[in-house]
Design an enzyme around this catalytic site. Structure first.
Site, PDB file in Angstrom:
ATOM      1  N   CYS A  77       0.877  -1.182   0.000  1.00 16.03           N
ATOM      2  CA  CYS A  77       0.000   0.000   0.000  1.00 16.03           C
ATOM      3  C   CYS A  77       0.914   1.231   0.000  1.00 16.03           C
ATOM      4  CB  CYS A  77      -0.924   0.004   1.212  1.00 16.03           C
ATOM      5  SG  CYS A  77      -2.045   1.428   1.241  1.00 16.03           S
ATOM      6  N   CYS A 225      -4.275   6.021  -5.011  1.00 14.32           N
ATOM      7  CA  CYS A 225      -3.703   4.681  -4.819  1.00 14.32           C
ATOM      8  C   CYS A 225      -2.226   4.784  -5.185  1.00 14.32           C
ATOM      9  CB  CYS A 225      -4.416   3.661  -5.705  1.00 14.32           C
ATOM     10  SG  CYS A 225      -3.761   1.990  -5.560  1.00 14.32           S
TER      11      CYS A 225
HETATM   12  N1  LIG Z   1      -6.130  -2.230  -2.751  1.00 16.71           N
HETATM   13  C1  LIG Z   1      -4.724  -2.619  -2.835  1.00 16.71           C
HETATM   14  C2  LIG Z   1      -3.991  -2.351  -1.509  1.00 16.71           C
HETATM   15  C3  LIG Z   1      -3.887  -0.857  -1.201  1.00 16.71           C
HETATM   16  C4  LIG Z   1      -3.224  -0.107  -2.288  1.00 16.71           C
HETATM   17  C5  LIG Z   1      -3.380   1.409  -2.246  1.00 16.71           C
HETATM   18  N2  LIG Z   1      -4.207   1.973  -1.256  1.00 16.71           N
HETATM   19  C6  LIG Z   1      -2.031   2.076  -2.337  1.00 16.71           C
HETATM   20  O1  LIG Z   1      -1.876   3.234  -1.878  1.00 16.71           O
HETATM   21  O2  LIG Z   1      -1.110   1.479  -2.960  1.00 16.71           O
HETATM   22  C7  LIG Z   1      -4.631  -4.122  -3.158  1.00 16.71           C
HETATM   23  O3  LIG Z   1      -5.574  -4.847  -2.849  1.00 16.71           O
HETATM   24  O4  LIG Z   1      -3.610  -4.533  -3.713  1.00 16.71           O
END
Ligand SMILES: N[C@H](CCC[C@H](N)C(=O)O)C(=O)O
Length: 303
Positions: A77, A225
Site C-alpha cells: 500500500c 492509490c
Molecule cells: N487495494 C490494494 C492495496 C492498497 C493499495 C493502495 N491503497 C495504495 O496506496 O497502494 C490491493 O488490494 O492490492
C-alpha cells in the site's frame, strides 16, 4: 472483565485513508469480519485500508501489515507506506526509515516539503506469472483482455504491473467517461487475474502528466492509490508514452513517480496527513475521537 480500549490514528495519503494501530508493544489480531465492520463508512470508523505497525523480525524500523476495507490482507500500500514512514521518522528523529512488508523492504525518506514523503517502492514485477495472470502473455504492456461488446469493447488491452500487488492499467482519453463503479468489480475479479487486480484508467494528457482514476481491489473507488501511481508510471514509460519521471494526477492529488534508470527502483513522492487521534473499545467496537490531527497546510506548500 474490563473492556479493552485501544488508541489509533486516522491518516490519509491524498485522501486514501487508513486506521493505523501501533502493535509493536501489544500485538493486535482482528478477524476479517471485525476489520470489515471497522472499515464500514456507515457503521464503523471507515477506512480504505487498516494498517497495523508491528515489530520487524528483520530488525528494521517496523513491519507494516495491510488489510483492505473488505478485511482481506494484502502485501503493498503505497500511500500508507508514506504515512507510516512519516510517523517512524518523526518518532525516531530520522530522515530515513526502513519498513518491512510482505512484499519486501521499503525505504521511506523526507522529501520536498512538510508532510511530503518519498518511498522507494522497489523494482516492478513485469512477467505474466509475477502479476500474476492465469495464462502466459509474452508482452505485459498490452494483454488480450477486453470488456463490453466483442466488436466494440468499452475497455481493452491493458498493461499489467505488480508493485507488490497486481495492477491493470487501461489507457483512455477521458478517465471520467467510464462507469468505473460498474465495470471496476467485473475487471477486479476477472478470471485472468487469479489474485484479482487493482484497476486504473489512465490518460496521458501532457508531457509526462497522467490523469488516473482507480478501482482498488478489496475496496472500490478511492481518492488515490500509491501502488497504482507507481504501476501507471512504469507502464507509461515502458510503452514509450512518457519519460521515466511522471506526475500522476489522482482525484485526491498528485503523486510524483520516478522509475529510476540506474537500478529500476520506483520512487513515489506525495503528501501525508494525520486526520485525528481516536480510541476504540474492541469489545463493543464503539470509538471516539480523542485528539486533533495536522493543522491545515498553508496553500501552495510543497507536495
Ligand atoms: N487495494 C490494494 C492495496 C492498497 C493499495 C493502495 N491503497 C495504495 O496506496 O497502494 C490491493 O488490494 O492490492
Amino acid at each position: 472483565m474490563a473492556s479493552e480500549t485501544r488508541p489509533f490514528l486516522k491518516m490519509n495519503g491524498l485522501g486514501n485513508d487508513f486506521v493505523v494501530w501501533d502493535a509493536r508493544e501489544k500485538p493486535l489480531l482482528l478477524g476479517k469480519d471485525v476489520i470489515a465492520a471497522l472499515g464500514d463508512r456507515e457503521n464503523g470508523i471507515g477506512f480504505d485500508q487498516m494498517i497495523t505497525v508491528e515489530r520487524s523480525s528483520l530488525g528494521v524500523d517496523a513491519f507494516m501489515r495491510i488489510h483492505n476495507q473488505n478485511g482481506g490482507e494484502v502485501s503493498a500500500c503505497g500511500n500508507a507506506t508514506r504515512c507510516i514512514g512519516r510517523l517512524l521518522m518523526e518518532e525516531a528523529g530520522k530522515d530515513l526509515v526502513t519498513i518491512e512488508t510482505a512484499a519486501g523492504l521499503l525505504h521511506a525518506f523526507d522529501a520536498a516539503g512538510p508532510r511530503s514523503v518519498t518511498v522507494d517502492m522497489g523494482v516492478p514485477r513485469l512477467q505474466w506469472d509475477e502479476i500474476p495472470l492465469a495464462e502466459e502473455f509474452a508482452d505485459t504492456r498490452a494483454i488480450e483482455l477486453q470488456i463490453g461488446p466483442i466488436d466494440d469493447p468499452i475497455l481493452h488491452t491493458p498493461a499489467v504491473v505488480n508493485m507488490g500487488n497486481p495492477h491493470a492499467i487501461f489507457w483512455v482519453k477521458d478517465v471520467e467517461a467510464y462507469d468505473l463503479e460498474r465495470i471496476g468489480p467485473l475487471l477486479e475479479t476477472h478470471p485472468i487475474f487469479p489474485e484479482c487486480a487493482n484497476i486504473s484508467l489512465a490518460h496521458v494528457f501532457d508531457e509526462d502528466q497522467i490523469r488516473v482514476k482507480v478501482w482498488e481491489r478489496g475496496v472500490g473507488l478511492t481518492l488515490a492509490c500509491g501502488t497504482a501511481a507507481c504501476a501507471v508510471g512504469v507502464a507509461a514509460a515502458r510503452d514509450g508514452k512518457t519519460g521515466r519521471k511522471t506526475t500522476i494526477h489522482l482525484p485526491g492529488g498528485p503523486i510524483g513517480i520516478e522509475w529510476r534508470e540506474s537500478d529500476g527502483h520506483v520512487l513515489m513522492t506525495g503528501l501525508t496527513e494525520v486526520e485525528y487521534e481516536g480510541e476504540i473499545d474492541l469489545d463493543t467496537l464503539t470509538w471516539r475521537k480523542t485528539g486533533a490531527g495536522d493543522t491545515p497546510l498553508q496553500a501552495g506548500a510543497a507536495s
